[in-house]
Design an enzyme around this catalytic site. Structure first.
Site, mmCIF file in Angstrom:
data_model
loop_
_atom_site.group_PDB
_atom_site.id
_atom_site.type_symbol
_atom_site.label_atom_id
_atom_site.label_comp_id
_atom_site.label_asym_id
_atom_site.label_seq_id
_atom_site.Cartn_x
_atom_site.Cartn_y
_atom_site.Cartn_z
ATOM 1 N N LYS A 89 2.989 -15.424 1.802
ATOM 2 C CA LYS A 89 2.938 -15.973 0.594
ATOM 3 C C LYS A 89 4.244 -16.287 -0.030
ATOM 4 O O LYS A 89 4.635 -16.233 -0.835
ATOM 5 C CB LYS A 89 1.929 -15.239 -0.532
ATOM 6 C CG LYS A 89 1.576 -15.725 -1.865
ATOM 7 C CD LYS A 89 0.329 -16.820 -1.573
ATOM 8 C CE LYS A 89 0.046 -17.389 -2.982
ATOM 9 N NZ LYS A 89 -0.799 -18.446 -2.783
ATOM 10 N N ASP A 108 -11.155 -8.176 7.731
ATOM 11 C CA ASP A 108 -12.471 -7.861 7.728
ATOM 12 C C ASP A 108 -13.349 -9.392 7.340
ATOM 13 O O ASP A 108 -14.329 -9.400 7.866
ATOM 14 C CB ASP A 108 -12.573 -7.355 6.287
ATOM 15 C CG ASP A 108 -12.551 -5.814 6.457
ATOM 16 O OD1 ASP A 108 -12.264 -5.138 7.453
ATOM 17 O OD2 ASP A 108 -12.714 -5.308 5.345
ATOM 18 N N ASP A 116 -3.814 -17.777 1.133
ATOM 19 C CA ASP A 116 -5.021 -18.455 0.589
ATOM 20 C C ASP A 116 -5.464 -19.543 1.537
ATOM 21 O O ASP A 116 -6.807 -19.639 1.769
ATOM 22 C CB ASP A 116 -4.636 -18.986 -0.810
ATOM 23 C CG ASP A 116 -3.381 -19.788 -0.907
ATOM 24 O OD1 ASP A 116 -2.480 -19.672 0.170
ATOM 25 O OD2 ASP A 116 -2.939 -20.208 -2.006
ATOM 26 N N ASP A 149 -5.452 -6.509 5.872
ATOM 27 C CA ASP A 149 -6.739 -5.684 5.310
ATOM 28 C C ASP A 149 -7.944 -6.684 5.157
ATOM 29 O O ASP A 149 -8.915 -6.665 5.556
ATOM 30 C CB ASP A 149 -6.476 -4.766 4.304
ATOM 31 C CG ASP A 149 -7.226 -3.879 3.942
ATOM 32 O OD1 ASP A 149 -8.387 -3.721 4.354
ATOM 33 O OD2 ASP A 149 -7.091 -3.189 2.774
ATOM 34 N N TYR A 151 0.803 -1.140 -0.025
ATOM 35 C CA TYR A 151 -0.159 -0.093 0.164
ATOM 36 C C TYR A 151 0.920 1.373 0.176
ATOM 37 O O TYR A 151 0.432 2.436 -0.262
ATOM 38 C CB TYR A 151 -0.952 0.063 1.296
ATOM 39 C CG TYR A 151 -2.101 -0.925 1.083
ATOM 40 C CD1 TYR A 151 -2.285 -1.923 0.044
ATOM 41 C CD2 TYR A 151 -2.946 -1.178 2.176
ATOM 42 C CE1 TYR A 151 -3.359 -2.919 0.041
ATOM 43 C CE2 TYR A 151 -4.080 -2.015 2.158
ATOM 44 C CZ TYR A 151 -4.015 -3.008 1.209
ATOM 45 O OH TYR A 151 -5.221 -3.737 1.029
#
Ligand code: NAD
Length: 357
Positions: free
Chosen positions: A192, A252, A224, A248, A141
């Protein structure tokens, strides 16, 4: 030793829910002789109205000096047409960057009394209590270079840079290991590493840190798989640590396991453990001023503040137990109302927590 708490009610339902959390804080301050002092300041839309800026210098100054900050929420339709730089949300971002709040802690707790609010089967989520530690100021980000460029072929290409330095990984790792020490002593680092070099480094640093926290059991999981495991068997997790983008998304997802946004707290910490604590929800303009908002996410955020920034575990646990007790009593604000519950207002819910304390 006097320690100071800055209250930033903000906009919409912010002032209503922070008022209830403030009463709860005053009560534990007295009961546990915490020696806390309180100040308030304006942020977001309220600050724009009064001082034409979402983050007045006085607010930032008070925030820098405070040991911890409790925020309601900012924003609302009244300010939606302002230019980006003047929007209420800039007040929040300004606080996060000025105070270098790099660690975002988001618990997903499902009180057994509310298990039917989740879209998952009660036996999968009842009693769920996990903490996601998300790196908040680095990763893809913020990485440079970024942008959209024209290739020689004439085609446009969008690009971002995913990068973490060792020190950035180490400091978020330490927050997560320490949080695990205060909880169930299990830490799962999500990456990852089968595809992205930056997360190979991430994994290496987490492994290095392990020797400093021999009482914490460290595991690793690809993102994943973590996304799948969160809905399949979420109770296997205690603390999850991950980078900004994965955090992020996963935080959620974890929040939705509980089904009730009015119950979810969060914390953003810097390396001095100074922190800003706030509910995960926004300013709920649709119900602002009606006295129906759920104050529990803010009250539980206040408990997190006591635990993580002020080292007052007993007072934090007392608030959490009081919240659980009012739920046992069947008291429910409209957002968590279910059959057999007794519907209460924002203030009645706050008063009930006070009595339970
Ligand atoms: P929201 O979280 O404010 O509201 C979403 C829905 O949840 C609404 O129906 C609302 O009534 C309900 N809700 C939220 N909190 C509740 C509570 N405590 N009790 C009962 N019901 C509750 O999200 P939104 O509608 O997308 O955004 C509204 C405003 O809040 C926008 O201006 C947005 O930018 C801002 N916002 C601020 C923050 C923050 O301050 N950290 C976070 C998210 C959104």
């Amino acid at each position: 030793m006097s320690r100071s708490v800055l209250l930033l009610p903000g906009d919409g339902i912010g002032p209503e829910i922070v008022a209830e959390a403030e009463k709860v804080l005053h009560k534990v301050n007295e009961k546990f002789s915490l020696g806390l002092s309180f100040e308030s300041a304006l942020v977001g839309g309220a600050a724009i109205d009064a001082e034409d800026t979402p983050l007045p210098a006085d607010t930032l100054d008070k925030a820098r000096k405070a040991d911890a900050i409790l925020l309601g929420a900012v924003g609302g339709p009244k300010w939606d047409s302002l230019p980006m730089a003047k929007r209420p949300e800039k007040g929040l971002l300004g606080l996060r960057s000025n105070l270098e709040l790099f660690a975002n802690l988001r618990p997903a707790i499902l009180y057994p009394q509310l298990a039917s609010a989740s879209s998952l089967k009660p036996e999968v989520v009842s009693g769920l209590d996990i903490l996601i530690v998300r790196e908040l100021t680095g990763g893809i980000y913020f990485g440079q270079p970024r942008g959209v460029r024209q290739l020689e072929s004439g085609e446009r290409q969008g690009y971002n840079t995913y990068q973490y330095t060792e020190s950035e990984i180490r400091r978020i790792g330490r927050v997560a290991f320490e949080a695990a020490q205060q909880r169930g002593k299990k830490l799962c680092s999500v990456d990852k590493a089968n595809v992205l070099e930056v997360t190979v480094l991430w994994r290496e640093i987490m492994e290095e840190l392990k020797s400093e926290y021999p009482d914490v059991e460290l595991s690793h999981m690809y993102v994943d798989n973590a996304a799948m495991q969160l809905v399949k068997a979420p109770k296997q997790f205690d603390v999850i640590v991950t980078g900004n983008m994965f955090g992020d998304i996963l935080s959620d997802e974890a929040a939705m396991l509980t089904g009730s946004i009015g119950m979810l707290p969060s914390a953003s910490l810097n390396s001095e453990k100074q922190g800003m604590y706030e509910p995960c929800h926004g300013s709920a303009p649709d119900i602002a001023g009606q006295g129906v908002a759920n104050p529990l996410a803010t009250i539980i955020s206040a408990a997190m503040m006591l635990r993580y920034s002020l080292n007052e575990d007993d007072a934090a646990a007392a608030i959490e137990a009081a919240v659980s007790k009012v739920l046992d009593q069947g008291l429910r604000t409209a957002d968590i109302m279910s059959e057999g519950g007794k519907k209460v207002s924002t203030r009645e819910m706050g008063e009930a927590v006070l009595s339970a304390l």
